[in-house]
Design an enzyme around this catalytic site. Structure first.
Site, PDB file in Angstrom:
ATOM      1  N   ARG A  93       0.826  -1.284  -0.076  1.00 27.88           N
ATOM      2  CA  ARG A  93       0.171   0.174   0.143  1.00 27.88           C
ATOM      3  C   ARG A  93       0.889   1.045   0.050  1.00 27.88           C
ATOM      4  NH1 ARG A  93      -5.146   1.203  -1.289  1.00 27.88           N
ATOM      5  NH2 ARG A  93      -5.426  -0.898  -0.637  1.00 27.88           N
ATOM      6  N   ASN A 368      -2.303  -3.557   8.680  1.00 27.68           N
ATOM      7  CA  ASN A 368      -3.297  -4.460   8.695  1.00 27.68           C
ATOM      8  C   ASN A 368      -3.525  -4.744   7.217  1.00 27.68           C
ATOM      9  OD1 ASN A 368      -5.131  -6.581   9.894  1.00 27.68           O
ATOM     10  ND2 ASN A 368      -4.284  -5.594  11.450  1.00 27.68           N
ATOM     11  N   HIS A 370      -5.462  -3.490   5.085  1.00 23.90           N
ATOM     12  CA  HIS A 370      -5.369  -2.472   3.791  1.00 23.90           C
ATOM     13  C   HIS A 370      -3.964  -2.025   3.592  1.00 23.90           C
ATOM     14  CE1 HIS A 370      -6.113   1.689   2.181  1.00 23.90           C
ATOM     15  NE2 HIS A 370      -7.088   1.079   1.547  1.00 23.90           N
ATOM     16  N   CYS A 371      -3.114  -2.031   4.659  1.00 25.29           N
ATOM     17  CA  CYS A 371      -1.638  -1.813   4.500  1.00 25.29           C
ATOM     18  C   CYS A 371      -0.885  -2.830   3.468  1.00 25.29           C
ATOM     19  CB  CYS A 371      -0.730  -1.789   5.870  1.00 25.29           C
ATOM     20  SG  CYS A 371      -1.509  -0.629   6.834  1.00 25.29           S
ATOM     21  N   ILE A 372      -1.516  -4.066   3.482  1.00 30.68           N
ATOM     22  CA  ILE A 372      -0.653  -4.997   2.415  1.00 30.68           C
ATOM     23  C   ILE A 372      -1.313  -5.438   1.291  1.00 30.68           C
ATOM     24  CG2 ILE A 372       0.206  -6.156   4.907  1.00 30.68           C
ATOM     25  CD1 ILE A 372      -1.951  -8.566   4.251  1.00 30.68           C
TER      26      ILE A 372
END
Length: 379
Positions: A93, A368, A370-372
């Site tokens: 992301r 979490n 969304h970040c990955i």
């Protein structure tokens, strides 16, 4: 193709909302023992669970170091594509491109008949992307050169037009409604470890040029102890134009309470690019959650990397979910707040399936779901 002269907005590109149709999702395979416990084995299982959940709704492409490609293939579902790529850590992301399209927002309309539409692109749906300068959130690990090169590699891989930005930025610091409105956090974007030579106004002007937004809503603070210094994707997100989900706590003694309350005040006092007042929906945070001594003991320190220790507060949030075609992938934490959060998200996304996935292992690394993940919009 690198586009160094004009900005995306001038060329008619815009950042689409996450709920607009995707052609695929990008992920990266975790491996760093100084970020992920037990040589990243639990994190790899968690990433595989996220990839499997997304693959029910849309294609998934996972990048892995050449020497890890076969191991990743062995843990991922057959439907998930695995490709060899160079990178330093698995937060696509932030290190990957922010994709753009040159078509108008679906259903775009002016706020009322007396208000002319904002300038909107009218192209045929071509794909482009912003390649931000990436500095590992101000140097969380010493070597981030491969991460900084990753966005350009991905854009070349998919044949998208590339705009190399003159701005240190991460994708998790941005959230748009696809109709000209951007959410950001002052604590993050104005941090001295990003762009200390630029004023708030100069940063905002660049964001408008790169993302083709007309209204930037600056929230004061992010989530407590967020390793990114306050990415918006952990705090607040649009669920559709005019509607924002906000992480919350009812505990007035929790330091997150004042942060969320300040964000709520800002949102309720704002109007979006189409002139609408925003409707804010609170989603109670999990926990609060903390890293255990046992978890910290299996993360191996390395020179130049961020230290991790037992008792550290984890920036847990249900806002850090990911919208896919006809679904929403949501981290859960075996916490009493899981069920109410899932029920609220089902209310906010009435036409999408809510899919919970275990979130603690990803959270231990500093982010979490969304970040990955990084959506590649259909173009």
């Amino acid at each position: 193709m690198l586009s160094p002269i004009t900005a995306p907005a001038a060329d008619g590109y815009r950042m689409p909302a996450e709920w607009e149709e995707h052609s695929r999702t990008w992920m990266l395979w975790p491996f760093r023992p100084d970020v992920w416990r037990e040589n990243a084995r639990p994190a790899q299982a968690a990433f595989a669970a996220v990839a499997a959940a997304i693959a029910r709704f849309e294609p998934v492409r996972v990048g892995a170091l050449p020497e890890l490609v076969e191991a990743a293939r062995g843990l991922l579902p057959p439907a998930v594509e695995v490709v060899a790529v160079a990178y330093n850590d698995a937060w696509v992301r932030d290190s990957g491109p922010t994709f753009l399209v040159d078509g108008p927002a679906p259903g775009f309309r002016p706020f009322d008949k007396f208000r002319p539409p904002q300038a909107q692109p009218t192209g045929a749906g071509g794909l482009a992307g912003v390649d931000w300068i990436f500095n590992a959130w101000g140097g969380h690990y010493a070597n981030f050169s491969a991460d900084d090169a990753l966005a350009g590699h991905i854009l070349g891989c998919v044949g998208a037009r590339r705009y190399r930005a003159d701005l240190v930025m991460e994708g998790g610091a941005l959230h748009v409604d696809g109709e000209g409105t951007l959410l950001v956090v002052e604590e993050c974007l104005l941090h001295r470890n990003r762009n200390p030579h630029l004023s708030k106004g100069e940063i905002e002007a660049r964001l408008k040029d790169y993302l083709n937004v007309q209204t930037v809503i600056w929230l004061p603070y992010g989530v407590v102890n967020d390793e990114t210094a306050g990415h918006v994707d952990n705090l607040a997100c649009f669920v559709r134009p005019g509607f924002v989900a906000l992480t919350w706590t009812d505990d007035a003694h929790d330091p997150q309470h004042a942060r969320s309350l300040a964000a709520e005040h800002t949102l309720l006092a704002s109007r979006d690019a189409q002139g609408r007042r925003l409707e804010v929906h609170r989603i109670h945070q999990p926990g609060p959650l903390f890293m255990t001594d046992g978890e910290a003991s299996t993360i191996l320190p390395a020179p130049g990397s961020r230290p991790r220790f037992g008792g550290a507060r984890l920036a847990g949030s249900y806002i850090n979910h990911y919208i896919v075609n006809r679904g929403v992938i949501v981290p859960v934490f075996d916490d009493p707040h899981d069920a109410p959060a899932l029920a609220k998200l089902a209310e906010l996304y009435p036409n999408r399936e809510i899919v919970p996935v275990p979130g603690r292992e990803i959270l231990l690394g500093g982010g979490n779901v969304h970040c990955i993940t990084q959506q590649q919009p259909k173009g």
